[in-house]
Motif scaffolding. Structure first.
Motif, mmCIF file in Angstrom:
data_model
loop_
_atom_site.group_PDB
_atom_site.id
_atom_site.type_symbol
_atom_site.label_atom_id
_atom_site.label_comp_id
_atom_site.label_asym_id
_atom_site.label_seq_id
_atom_site.Cartn_x
_atom_site.Cartn_y
_atom_site.Cartn_z
ATOM 1 N N PHE A 110 32.172 30.445 -48.870
ATOM 2 C CA PHE A 110 32.865 29.773 -49.965
ATOM 3 C C PHE A 110 33.683 28.579 -49.462
ATOM 4 C CE2 PHE A 110 31.986 33.457 -52.637
ATOM 5 C CZ PHE A 110 31.860 32.876 -53.887
ATOM 6 N N THR A 111 34.304 28.713 -48.303
ATOM 7 C CA THR A 111 35.161 27.638 -47.798
ATOM 8 C C THR A 111 34.353 26.418 -47.397
ATOM 9 O OG1 THR A 111 36.767 29.272 -46.987
ATOM 10 C CG2 THR A 111 36.907 27.042 -46.098
ATOM 11 N N LEU A 112 33.313 26.605 -46.595
ATOM 12 C CA LEU A 112 32.546 25.463 -46.107
ATOM 13 C C LEU A 112 31.713 24.813 -47.205
ATOM 14 C CD1 LEU A 112 31.491 26.554 -42.522
ATOM 15 C CD2 LEU A 112 32.562 24.404 -43.150
ATOM 16 N N ILE A 113 31.102 25.621 -48.057
ATOM 17 C CA ILE A 113 30.324 25.047 -49.160
ATOM 18 C C ILE A 113 31.256 24.328 -50.134
ATOM 19 C CG2 ILE A 113 28.861 25.595 -51.142
ATOM 20 C CD1 ILE A 113 27.667 27.869 -49.471
ATOM 21 N N TYR A 136 24.188 20.961 -47.716
ATOM 22 C CA TYR A 136 24.086 20.907 -46.256
ATOM 23 C C TYR A 136 24.608 22.211 -45.649
ATOM 24 C CZ TYR A 136 25.218 19.530 -41.454
ATOM 25 O OH TYR A 136 25.328 19.478 -40.092
ATOM 26 N N TYR A 137 25.778 22.663 -46.097
ATOM 27 C CA TYR A 137 26.364 23.883 -45.564
ATOM 28 C C TYR A 137 25.644 25.123 -46.068
ATOM 29 C CZ TYR A 137 30.145 20.948 -43.857
ATOM 30 O OH TYR A 137 30.870 19.982 -43.196
ATOM 31 N N ALA A 138 25.189 25.094 -47.308
ATOM 32 C CA ALA A 138 24.439 26.240 -47.827
ATOM 33 C C ALA A 138 23.147 26.439 -47.043
ATOM 34 C CB ALA A 138 24.135 26.030 -49.313
ATOM 35 N N THR A 139 22.469 25.359 -46.718
ATOM 36 C CA THR A 139 21.243 25.451 -45.926
ATOM 37 C C THR A 139 21.534 25.940 -44.516
ATOM 38 O OG1 THR A 139 20.291 23.640 -47.216
ATOM 39 C CG2 THR A 139 19.217 24.161 -45.140
ATOM 40 N N TYR A 140 22.661 25.501 -43.959
ATOM 41 C CA TYR A 140 23.058 25.960 -42.618
ATOM 42 C C TYR A 140 23.257 27.472 -42.605
ATOM 43 C CZ TYR A 140 26.053 26.853 -38.580
ATOM 44 O OH TYR A 140 26.591 27.378 -37.431
ATOM 45 N N PHE A 141 23.984 27.990 -43.587
ATOM 46 C CA PHE A 141 24.219 29.433 -43.653
ATOM 47 C C PHE A 141 22.917 30.206 -43.863
ATOM 48 C CE2 PHE A 141 28.703 28.316 -44.908
ATOM 49 C CZ PHE A 141 29.301 28.919 -43.815
ATOM 50 N N THR A 160 21.723 32.971 -41.090
ATOM 51 C CA THR A 160 21.750 34.388 -41.473
ATOM 52 C C THR A 160 20.396 34.906 -41.929
ATOM 53 O OG1 THR A 160 22.359 33.844 -43.762
ATOM 54 C CG2 THR A 160 24.159 34.155 -42.188
ATOM 55 N N PHE A 161 19.433 33.995 -42.123
ATOM 56 C CA PHE A 161 18.108 34.359 -42.656
ATOM 57 C C PHE A 161 18.236 35.063 -44.005
ATOM 58 C CE2 PHE A 161 17.742 34.336 -38.022
ATOM 59 C CZ PHE A 161 16.735 33.401 -37.850
ATOM 60 N N PRO A 179 19.012 33.746 -47.820
ATOM 61 C CA PRO A 179 19.365 32.688 -48.782
ATOM 62 C C PRO A 179 20.057 33.206 -50.034
ATOM 63 C CG PRO A 179 17.050 33.225 -48.987
ATOM 64 C CD PRO A 179 17.576 34.065 -47.846
ATOM 65 N N PHE A 180 20.165 34.546 -50.175
ATOM 66 C CA PHE A 180 20.690 35.107 -51.409
ATOM 67 C C PHE A 180 22.213 35.259 -51.394
ATOM 68 C CE2 PHE A 180 16.315 36.649 -51.088
ATOM 69 C CZ PHE A 180 15.809 36.130 -52.263
ATOM 70 N N VAL A 181 22.852 34.632 -50.427
ATOM 71 C CA VAL A 181 24.312 34.554 -50.424
ATOM 72 C C VAL A 181 24.751 33.106 -50.565
ATOM 73 C CG1 VAL A 181 26.422 34.993 -49.133
ATOM 74 C CG2 VAL A 181 24.548 36.635 -49.032
ATOM 75 N N ALA A 182 24.228 32.246 -49.691
ATOM 76 C CA ALA A 182 24.670 30.851 -49.672
ATOM 77 C C ALA A 182 24.292 30.109 -50.944
ATOM 78 C CB ALA A 182 24.072 30.146 -48.452
#
Length: 279
Positions: free
Chosen positions: A33-36, A218-223, A227-228, A230-233
């Motif tokens: 949440f912080t980085l995104i 950018y940050y969502a894709t990084y996470f 973490t492999f 995508p259902f969180v970011a």
């Protein structure tokens, strides 16, 4: 690291303030949440400035397209047709290639006694190059919306202005422009919502994010890559944009109420979200 420490270190990372290294290892929900949310600053920057600049350009395009002078009408028609007729994604790529080519060619300004070479490499950066594309794109769509509203102004309003002796700029500013805004505002609000959603395409556009200071995607894709999962970011970024959409609808509703304050309640146009699935 506690959540408060994470917010302190990463809340403004996207603008170069705070921790430079991205988190590794176990990714917490607070870090998501912080980085995104930090990256969302850039999305708001793109959307807000493009909306502001595009609004004035769209008004000029609408007036030019409604003009009887072909020298004003034709360029406006072609501008609107080209930017509405081509995908925004393609516009990003073409603009990026053009902005990259300009510094290679050089931009020389002859002054007679000397020649000045203008530095243009900043055009290929996301903070300006992508913003220019978004401004032109939303101006074309908004210009068509305003043009339709301008053509829908009741004839009686214009005749009443003529009867009061209003002509030219005075008639447009005091009668035609307020009515045009009132008629166009619900559709323009939907365009504003789509514009903020379209800012996520900057990540794929080719315009580089300077020193990993990217937008929300950018940050969502990084996470998602780390973490492999995508259902969180990606749901986190969706939540942020839903909140942003609700904010836009609320602010646009206040403006719409102001524009229609002279009308009875049953005749006031209401702001409704109408997502554009295909553009």
């Amino acid at each position: 690291m506690s959540c408060l420490e994470t917010i302190h270190d990463y809340a403004l990372r996207s603008v170069g303030i705070g921790e430079r290294l991205l988190p590794k290892g176990e990714m917490t929900l607070c870090e998501h949440f912080t980085l995104i949310g930090s990256g969302l600053i850039w999305n708001i920057y793109y959307g807000a400035l493009a909306l502001l600049i595009g609004f004035f350009l769209a008004n000029a395009l609408a007036v030019a397209k409604a003009s009887a002078n072909p020298w004003a009408r034709k360029p406006a028609e072609w501008f609107i047709f080209i930017f509405r007729g081509s995908p925004l994604f393609i516009q990003f790529f073409l603009a990026y290639e053009a902005f990259v080519l300009i510094p290679r060619m050089g931009w020389d300004i002859p002054l007679g006694f000397t020649t000045i070479t203008v530095e243009t490499s900043w055009l290929s950066k996301a903070w300006l190059g992508a913003l220019i594309v978004l401004c032109l794109n939303t101006a074309a769509y908004s210009g068509e919306i305003f043009y339709g509203a301008l053509r829908s102004i009741p004839r009686g309003d214009i005749e009443a202005a003529d009867a009061y002796g209003m002509t030219g700029w005075s008639r447009f500013r005091r009668v035609m422009w307020p009515t045009m805004m009132r008629l166009a505002w619900p559709a323009y609000t939907n365009e504003a919502i789509f514009l903020f959603h379209a800012t996520t395409l900057v990540y794929f556009s080719g315009f580089p994010a300077f020193q990993q200071k990217g937008d929300a995607l950018y940050y969502a894709t990084y996470f998602a890559a780390m973490t492999f999962n995508p259902f969180v970011a990606y749901p986190v970024i969706a939540v942020y944009f839903i909140l942003l959409t609700l904010t836009i609808i609320t602010l646009a509703g206040l403006v719409n109420r102001r524009l229609n304050r002279h009308l009875p309640k049953e005749r006031r146009a209401k702001i409704r979200l109408r997502p554009q699935i295909i553009r």
